[in-house]
Design a protein around this motif. Sequence first.
Motif, PDB file in Angstrom:
ATOM      1  N   HIS A  24       4.147  13.383  -9.387  1.00  0.00           N
ATOM      2  CA  HIS A  24       5.091  12.294  -9.166  1.00  0.00           C
ATOM      3  C   HIS A  24       6.019  12.144 -10.372  1.00  0.00           C
ATOM      4  N   TRP A  71       0.988   7.704  -1.741  1.00  0.00           N
ATOM      5  CA  TRP A  71       1.541   7.429  -3.069  1.00  0.00           C
ATOM      6  C   TRP A  71       1.233   6.011  -3.495  1.00  0.00           C
ATOM      7  N   THR A  72       1.264   5.747  -4.802  1.00  0.00           N
ATOM      8  CA  THR A  72       1.256   6.649  -5.944  1.00  0.00           C
ATOM      9  C   THR A  72      -0.051   6.412  -6.687  1.00  0.00           C
ATOM     10  N   PHE A  99       0.644  11.841  -4.193  1.00  0.00           N
ATOM     11  CA  PHE A  99       1.591  11.765  -5.297  1.00  0.00           C
ATOM     12  C   PHE A  99       0.839  11.176  -6.483  1.00  0.00           C
TER      13      PHE A  99
END
Length: 331
Positions: A10, A278-279, A311
Amino acid sequence: MNKKPIIIAHRGASGYRPEHTLAAYELAINFGADYIEPDLVSTQDGVLIARHESEISETTNVAKHTEFAQRRTTKIIDGESKTGWFTEDFTLAEIKTLRAKERIPQLRQHNTVYDDLWEIPTLQEIIDLAKNYSKKLGRKIGIYPETKHPTYFRNINLSLEEPLLTTLQANGYHEKNDPIFIQSFEVSNLQYLAQKTHLPLVQLINLTGQPYDFVISGDVRTYTDLLTKSGLEEIAKYAQAIGIHKDILIPRDHKNKLRSPTSVVANAHASNLQVHAWTFRNEDYFLPLDFQGNPQGEYELFFSLGIDGVFSDFSDTALNVRDRSQSLDIS
């Protein structure tokens, strides 16, 4: 769906280096990340560069550059008022005089030692990095670009989609199995891209609100509506995956404790969509109460849901847990 979840760095290894720098991407690649993720915005002269937002006072040293002091301004982007300096008001040559800095220094003080060291990279430079390391390491390093605020950029005549496709095509990204995903929080630009390319597309799903192109067009549907059976079937007509806020998959209560998982993963898979969550971050500030001091446990739980990717700001942690889980599954 993928048996082995992909690890998406990420904004690079942003737990260890200022995000969206070649140094952050390089470290993530060396950790073993499958994909590196640049958020893409445009310069005044139409070059795609990697920044979290087009407003760059939090992620660069632009405020120190007195020659650009007069460019500080206020703009409305996706309905929000933002004050600072904006990439679309700078040429690439001017952007290259700036240097990156840590975006959340209050949580990542250790990253501030790298402030003012590294340039803001272009998409082309990120592709070059991925391709060079792919050759060096003998494995494909994927890229996972996000078009940031596509409606906004289109409305100021700096559309992101055309230069993105032109750059990708020039670098040999053509087919659905190429190591790339293109993501967006908006819908119409993904639908447009689906008509122009075979490359895999990802519909991003936020915890609240609605896609900004829906706001502009008067479409009342929210991100929650996109996760209904009919919504997922609609997404599957133009995208290959959803990139989803992890709190939608496992909600948190008012005490920051995890509740029971939802059926979103199963429903998305039933619509032939991959699920990338995510995240993931290691700091307790971001972790649910259940996993304070134990980010590995959070990964284990989410991997057990059958998701297809994560991510992560700490791709080394994600990879360690994934590969350990995989070896346990095999045995």
